[in-house]
Motif scaffolding. Structure first.
Motif, PDB file in Angstrom:
ATOM      1  N   PHE A   7      57.138  -6.445  50.958  1.00  0.00           N
ATOM      2  CA  PHE A   7      57.361  -7.753  50.347  1.00  0.00           C
ATOM      3  C   PHE A   7      56.282  -8.047  49.303  1.00  0.00           C
ATOM      4  N   ILE A   8      55.027  -7.831  49.670  1.00  0.00           N
ATOM      5  CA  ILE A   8      53.903  -8.088  48.769  1.00  0.00           C
ATOM      6  C   ILE A   8      53.972  -7.178  47.549  1.00  0.00           C
ATOM      7  N   LEU A   9      54.249  -5.912  47.742  1.00  0.00           N
ATOM      8  CA  LEU A   9      54.308  -4.980  46.619  1.00  0.00           C
ATOM      9  C   LEU A   9      55.427  -5.349  45.647  1.00  0.00           C
ATOM     10  N   LYS A  10      56.539  -5.810  46.159  1.00  0.00           N
ATOM     11  CA  LYS A  10      57.607  -6.271  45.272  1.00  0.00           C
ATOM     12  C   LYS A  10      57.130  -7.442  44.422  1.00  0.00           C
ATOM     13  N   LYS A  11      56.403  -8.359  45.044  1.00  0.00           N
ATOM     14  CA  LYS A  11      55.905  -9.533  44.321  1.00  0.00           C
ATOM     15  C   LYS A  11      54.831  -9.170  43.293  1.00  0.00           C
ATOM     16  N   MET A  12      54.048  -8.140  43.567  1.00  0.00           N
ATOM     17  CA  MET A  12      52.956  -7.740  42.678  1.00  0.00           C
ATOM     18  C   MET A  12      53.385  -6.733  41.606  1.00  0.00           C
ATOM     19  N   SER A  17      47.686  -3.575  37.803  1.00  0.00           N
ATOM     20  CA  SER A  17      46.418  -3.601  38.544  1.00  0.00           C
ATOM     21  C   SER A  17      46.570  -4.300  39.892  1.00  0.00           C
ATOM     22  N   LEU A  18      47.356  -5.364  39.955  1.00  0.00           N
ATOM     23  CA  LEU A  18      47.594  -6.029  41.240  1.00  0.00           C
ATOM     24  C   LEU A  18      48.397  -5.141  42.175  1.00  0.00           C
ATOM     25  N   PHE A  19      49.381  -4.442  41.627  1.00  0.00           N
ATOM     26  CA  PHE A  19      50.173  -3.519  42.434  1.00  0.00           C
ATOM     27  C   PHE A  19      49.273  -2.451  43.051  1.00  0.00           C
ATOM     28  N   GLU A  20      48.412  -1.867  42.231  1.00  0.00           N
ATOM     29  CA  GLU A  20      47.516  -0.819  42.731  1.00  0.00           C
ATOM     30  C   GLU A  20      46.559  -1.368  43.788  1.00  0.00           C
ATOM     31  N   LEU A  23      48.466  -1.916  46.974  1.00  0.00           N
ATOM     32  CA  LEU A  23      48.844  -0.635  47.558  1.00  0.00           C
ATOM     33  C   LEU A  23      47.661  -0.002  48.277  1.00  0.00           C
ATOM     34  N   ARG A  24      46.498  -0.009  47.646  1.00  0.00           N
ATOM     35  CA  ARG A  24      45.287   0.537  48.282  1.00  0.00           C
ATOM     36  C   ARG A  24      44.954  -0.225  49.572  1.00  0.00           C
ATOM     37  N   LYS A  25      45.057  -1.539  49.503  1.00  0.00           N
ATOM     38  CA  LYS A  25      44.766  -2.361  50.672  1.00  0.00           C
ATOM     39  C   LYS A  25      45.730  -2.037  51.815  1.00  0.00           C
TER      40      LYS A  25
END
Length: 71
Positions: A7-12, A17-20, A23-25
């Motif tokens: 859900f978060i990755l779709k939003k980011m 940079s936010l996606f990465e 994803l790392r987190k």
């Protein structure tokens, strides 16, 4: 947790940079099996747009996951 991560990755996905960062987190928080599932999902959902980010992020984490799976 995996469902929330997706859900978060779709939003980011609007910002590289936010996606990465997210994803790392997520990789740090998920179990090894969940990380493998997340990788497949990311490649399917965002493979063309974020191919480099996905490949590098998971490559950096692959050793850690392999260690967890063998323990």
């Amino acid at each position: 947790m995996l469902r929330y991560t997706k859900f978060i990755l779709k939003k980011m996905s609007f910002d590289r940079s936010l996606f990465e960062k997210e994803l790392r987190k997520a990789i740090g928080l998920l179990s090894a099996i969940e990380v493998l599932e997340l990788r497949v999902w990311c490649e399917t959902q965002f493979g063309q747009e974020f191919q480099g980010i996905i490949a590098l992020t998971f490559a950096n984490q692959s050793y850690q996951c392999e260690t967890e799976l063998t323990e």
